[in-house]
Design an enzyme around this catalytic site. Structure first.
Site, PDB file in Angstrom:
ATOM      1  N   ARG A   1     -14.029   2.128  64.993  1.00 51.65           N
ATOM      2  CA  ARG A   1     -14.997   2.784  65.590  1.00 51.65           C
ATOM      3  C   ARG A   1     -15.200   2.245  66.826  1.00 51.65           C
ATOM      4  O   ARG A   1     -15.142   1.320  67.095  1.00 51.65           O
ATOM      5  CB  ARG A   1     -16.092   2.811  64.573  1.00 51.65           C
ATOM      6  CG  ARG A   1     -15.890   3.587  63.357  1.00 51.65           C
ATOM      7  CD  ARG A   1     -16.914   3.782  62.490  1.00 51.65           C
ATOM      8  NE  ARG A   1     -16.548   4.570  61.265  1.00 51.65           N
ATOM      9  CZ  ARG A   1     -16.458   5.659  60.961  1.00 51.65           C
ATOM     10  NH1 ARG A   1     -17.134   6.709  61.926  1.00 51.65           N
ATOM     11  NH2 ARG A   1     -16.325   6.558  60.065  1.00 51.65           N
TER      12      ARG A   1
ATOM     13  N   HIS B   1      -9.484   2.235  60.857  1.00 53.36           N
ATOM     14  CA  HIS B   1     -10.367   3.259  61.567  1.00 53.36           C
ATOM     15  C   HIS B   1     -11.215   2.640  62.429  1.00 53.36           C
ATOM     16  O   HIS B   1     -12.346   2.321  62.279  1.00 53.36           O
ATOM     17  CB  HIS B   1     -11.027   4.162  60.564  1.00 53.36           C
ATOM     18  CG  HIS B   1     -11.857   5.209  61.295  1.00 53.36           C
ATOM     19  ND1 HIS B   1     -12.315   6.375  60.500  1.00 53.36           N
ATOM     20  CD2 HIS B   1     -12.456   5.430  62.445  1.00 53.36           C
ATOM     21  CE1 HIS B   1     -12.910   7.013  61.215  1.00 53.36           C
ATOM     22  NE2 HIS B   1     -13.232   6.595  62.465  1.00 53.36           N
TER      23      HIS B   1
ATOM     24  N   HIS C   1     -11.704  10.203  51.584  1.00 51.91           N
ATOM     25  CA  HIS C   1     -12.796   9.802  51.732  1.00 51.91           C
ATOM     26  C   HIS C   1     -13.658   9.926  50.243  1.00 51.91           C
ATOM     27  O   HIS C   1     -13.458  11.060  49.609  1.00 51.91           O
ATOM     28  CB  HIS C   1     -13.741  10.819  52.799  1.00 51.91           C
ATOM     29  CG  HIS C   1     -14.986  10.066  53.182  1.00 51.91           C
ATOM     30  ND1 HIS C   1     -15.044   8.963  54.192  1.00 51.91           N
ATOM     31  CD2 HIS C   1     -16.113  10.042  52.673  1.00 51.91           C
ATOM     32  CE1 HIS C   1     -16.246   8.604  54.191  1.00 51.91           C
ATOM     33  NE2 HIS C   1     -17.022   9.327  53.187  1.00 51.91           N
ATOM     34  N   ASP C   2     -14.048   8.695  49.793  1.00 48.05           N
ATOM     35  CA  ASP C   2     -14.844   8.535  48.747  1.00 48.05           C
ATOM     36  C   ASP C   2     -14.090   8.838  47.480  1.00 48.05           C
ATOM     37  O   ASP C   2     -14.620   9.186  46.331  1.00 48.05           O
ATOM     38  CB  ASP C   2     -16.134   9.388  48.712  1.00 48.05           C
ATOM     39  CG  ASP C   2     -17.255   8.518  49.114  1.00 48.05           C
ATOM     40  OD1 ASP C   2     -18.275   9.023  49.236  1.00 48.05           O
ATOM     41  OD2 ASP C   2     -16.981   7.332  49.484  1.00 48.05           O
TER      42      ASP C   2
ATOM     43  N   GLU D   1      -6.935   5.922  62.206  1.00 47.26           N
ATOM     44  CA  GLU D   1      -7.717   7.044  62.184  1.00 47.26           C
ATOM     45  C   GLU D   1      -8.814   6.643  63.392  1.00 47.26           C
ATOM     46  O   GLU D   1      -8.896   5.650  63.793  1.00 47.26           O
ATOM     47  CB  GLU D   1      -8.498   7.110  60.902  1.00 47.26           C
ATOM     48  CG  GLU D   1      -7.406   7.405  59.952  1.00 47.26           C
ATOM     49  CD  GLU D   1      -8.230   7.956  58.514  1.00 47.26           C
ATOM     50  OE1 GLU D   1      -9.282   8.057  58.311  1.00 47.26           O
ATOM     51  OE2 GLU D   1      -7.460   8.537  57.614  1.00 47.26           O
TER      52      GLU D   1
ATOM     53  N   ASN E   1      -6.973   1.860  52.993  1.00 47.33           N
ATOM     54  CA  ASN E   1      -7.828   1.668  54.234  1.00 47.33           C
ATOM     55  C   ASN E   1      -8.485   0.126  54.286  1.00 47.33           C
ATOM     56  O   ASN E   1      -8.991   0.007  53.325  1.00 47.33           O
ATOM     57  CB  ASN E   1      -8.904   2.688  54.378  1.00 47.33           C
ATOM     58  CG  ASN E   1      -9.774   2.795  55.525  1.00 47.33           C
ATOM     59  OD1 ASN E   1     -10.215   1.712  55.895  1.00 47.33           O
ATOM     60  ND2 ASN E   1     -10.035   3.677  56.190  1.00 47.33           N
TER      61      ASN E   1
END
Ligand code: DXP
Ligand SMILES: NCC(=O)COP(=O)(O)O
Length: 244
Positions: A47, A45, A197-198, A76, A9
């Site tokens: 936003r 991603h 995620h994380d 995403e 990412n």
């Protein structure tokens, strides 16, 4: 056992770029570094406030990924009209629908498909009609996995924050079992399983060893670790963990 692939990412590379208002660093350079080190793909991603990834990055990265024969672009985001239009136009390999509000600092929950399953279904169909694989970002909840299958999506992405938090305290085995129960159910329902995620260099091996996740998308921790080890070496370390 499925060989889990890495999608890097690039949001935080884009964040650094945006902090100076011109094109340095170029996300395409770091996408190429990631792909050259064995990542199967890259993820962005965008936003609504475009704080990091921008809609224009989709086209730029699509061109770069096209220069490889076997690499993928995963976009995403919350399926706003503008993002869906960019996705349909640029046709990334995968669109991962994420239920984030515009003002969220980061993604922190999966879809409530009891409420929104009927709403996401036409977006899924529209993407699939354009040859774009879809994935739904979901919590590790068997009901949500079942409802995801009912939407016709190709994949789910399990939101791995609960696992990452439990791993910090060494009590992740029960939590990991919950993820694997959901992954097994998803596969029984014909879904392919992604996760993210994380995840980081410390917690990834236990998650990957539990098995059968097709793709992990990792960005925040990877970027921080790259400040210490270098970007190419960090990606190489992730790829090595997944190759075990
Ligand atoms: C859905 C998810 O967990 C990540 O894909 C997301 O991209 C993280 O967003 P930020 O990079 O804005 O924290
Ligand atoms: N979908 C997860 C992702 O793309 C990256 O999440 P993170 O590693 O930045 O937390």
């Amino acid at each position: 056992m499925t060989q889990t692939q890495l999608s890097v990412n690039l949001n935080k590379i884009a964040l650094i770029r945006n902090s100076r208002g011109h094109g340095f660093p170029d996300v395409r350079e770091f996408a190429a570094l990631a792909l050259d080190q064995g990542a199967v793909g890259v993820t962005i991603h965008p936003r609504p406030d475009q704080r990091h990834a921008r809609y224009e990055d989709i086209a730029d990265l699509r061109v770069l990924v096209n220069s490889y024969t076997d690499k993928e672009l995963n976009v995403e985001g919350y399926p706003t009209d503008i993002l869906v239009d960019h996705v349909i136009t640029q046709r990334p390999h995968q669109f991962t629908l994420v239920p984030d509000e515009p003002d969220q600092i980061t993604s922190d929950h999966g879809w409530d498909l009891k409420r929104h399953g009927d709403w996401v279904r036409p977006v899924i169909e529209r993407c699939q009609q354009s040859g774009i694989r879809t994935s739904l970002f979901v919590d590790p909840d068997p009901e949500q996995v079942r409802r995801a299958a009912d939407t016709g999506t190709d994949r789910i992405e399990l939101y791995t924050e609960d696992y990452a938090e439990a791993w910090k305290h060494g009590d992740h085995k029960a939590v990991l079992a919950k993820y694997m129960e959901c992954a097994d159910l998803a596969r029984e329902l014909g879904l392919t399983v992604n996760a993210g995620h994380d995840l980081d260099l410390q917690n990834l091996a236990d998650f990957a060893a539990a098995g059968n996740v097709a793709e992990v998308s990792i960005g925040h921790a990877l970027t921080v670790e790259a400040l210490r080890y270098g970007f190419a070496e960090t990606v190489r370390r992730y790829v090595t963990i997944l190759a075990r």
